[in-house]
Design a protein around this motif. Sequence first.
Motif, short mmCIF file in Angstrom:
data_model
loop_
_atom_site.label_atom_id
_atom_site.label_comp_id
_atom_site.label_asym_id
_atom_site.label_seq_id
_atom_site.Cartn_x
_atom_site.Cartn_y
_atom_site.Cartn_z
N ILE A 37 -7.74 -5.73 65.93
CA ILE A 37 -8.10 -6.20 67.27
C ILE A 37 -8.77 -5.09 68.08
O ILE A 37 -9.77 -5.32 68.77
CB ILE A 37 -6.83 -6.72 68.00
N ILE A 38 -8.25 -3.88 67.99
CA ILE A 38 -8.85 -2.76 68.72
C ILE A 38 -10.25 -2.47 68.18
O ILE A 38 -11.18 -2.18 68.95
CB ILE A 38 -7.94 -1.52 68.62
N VAL A 46 -13.08 -4.57 69.66
CA VAL A 46 -13.58 -4.32 71.02
C VAL A 46 -14.99 -3.74 70.92
O VAL A 46 -15.22 -2.78 70.18
CB VAL A 46 -12.65 -3.36 71.77
N ALA A 82 -8.29 -5.24 74.63
CA ALA A 82 -7.63 -5.75 73.42
C ALA A 82 -6.25 -6.34 73.71
O ALA A 82 -5.60 -6.81 72.77
CB ALA A 82 -7.48 -4.61 72.41
N TYR A 88 -8.88 -14.61 73.21
CA TYR A 88 -9.45 -13.26 73.08
C TYR A 88 -10.75 -13.28 72.28
O TYR A 88 -11.74 -12.66 72.65
CB TYR A 88 -8.42 -12.36 72.39
#
Length: 401
Positions: free
Chosen positions: A275-276, A279, A306, A396
């Motif tokens: 997930i990071i 970004v 994130a 997200y």
Amino acid sequence: MPLSWAVFASFLLAAAGYVIGRSRAFATAGPDVRKLHSRPTYHGYSVALTALLPPLAVLAVASILRMAGVLSDSAGPVAGLVALAAAVAGLAWGVMRVGQQFQARNAVERMVLGLLMLCSLIAIVTTAGIVLSLVFETGRFFQLYDWKTFFFGTEWTPRFQGNSQLGIVPLLWGTLYISFIALLVSVPIGLFAAIYMSEYATRRVRSIAKPAIEVLAGIPTIVYGLFALITVGPLLRDYFAQPLGLGNSGSSVLTAGLVMGVMLIPFVSSLSDDIINAVPQSLRDGALGLGSTPSETVRQVVLPAALPGIVGAVLLAASRAIGETMIVVLGAGASAQMSLNPLEAMTTITVKIVSQLTGDSDFNSPETLVAFALGLTLFVITLGLNVVALYIVRKYREQYE
């Protein structure tokens, strides 16, 4: 003919059908393969699938009828012969269809599409069957036992001779307590490890650290349970519980929570790392261009961006912790009680599901049917967590992809 032999023979005929269909396609085309509508490989696949799918369908229907009691075990050889006959007929039909104008590629794609749809349908039907079985058996349980006492009772003392107290509250308390401690361990360690690997580690360090962390996910839970029973439990008992006068047992909530937290580290770390990394780099470049330090960029730009995905990863890890059994059995004990002391033995819903269905049990008694009510309750909790996690992750992704 046994069904296993029929399956093996069907695959052999399918392999032979591929070779025959491909060779026949070359022979039909002559020196110019471009005369064929589809490549010879597709003709081979077409013959193979027409030889394989009918017998598999026959065997699947026969297996379902045997499990339902419609067919006896003695009908197995007959079903095998029927499946073998279907394979031979499919092979012959597939070979006959090979020709210059036959649209083999389209036929293969239609058969593969149907196979994929069937697999999806099997998954959906299986899920529906599991849920319906839990619902029906839970309904039988509530016909024998008051649902108010089950959901709000604070005592768990099953007695197969009658007069049982089957309150879920102490089991739910132990489940949430152990899961909370596990998340206290796994979330900070996993998140900090993900931040280091994605933002600070060199490529060489990351290539070593990430697989090393993910090794934890491949360790069987029974091994974690033995580690809790043999090492962590006695250590907490000898150096914390007994000196502080908080207990004398090696089985405790803290034991199971710590070991389960270690098990969950790769779940949090891997998901958070992905997930990071998702970004956009432009956010980092903008923050650094405005004079932010790398740590300020991580703290004020990357983590807020994130955060929805990280929350989803934490909720998925929580659902994994709630459903764990072996670590709790060996690390936390089987005492159904409510206490704030983390060095006391407690138990969870999953442990009691196993214990209620172990041994020679009467499946018409509430003491056995309660396992299905416990399972349905646990299913609803984990389903809710998964739905919330997937909703957050989807939101997200829509925002940053």
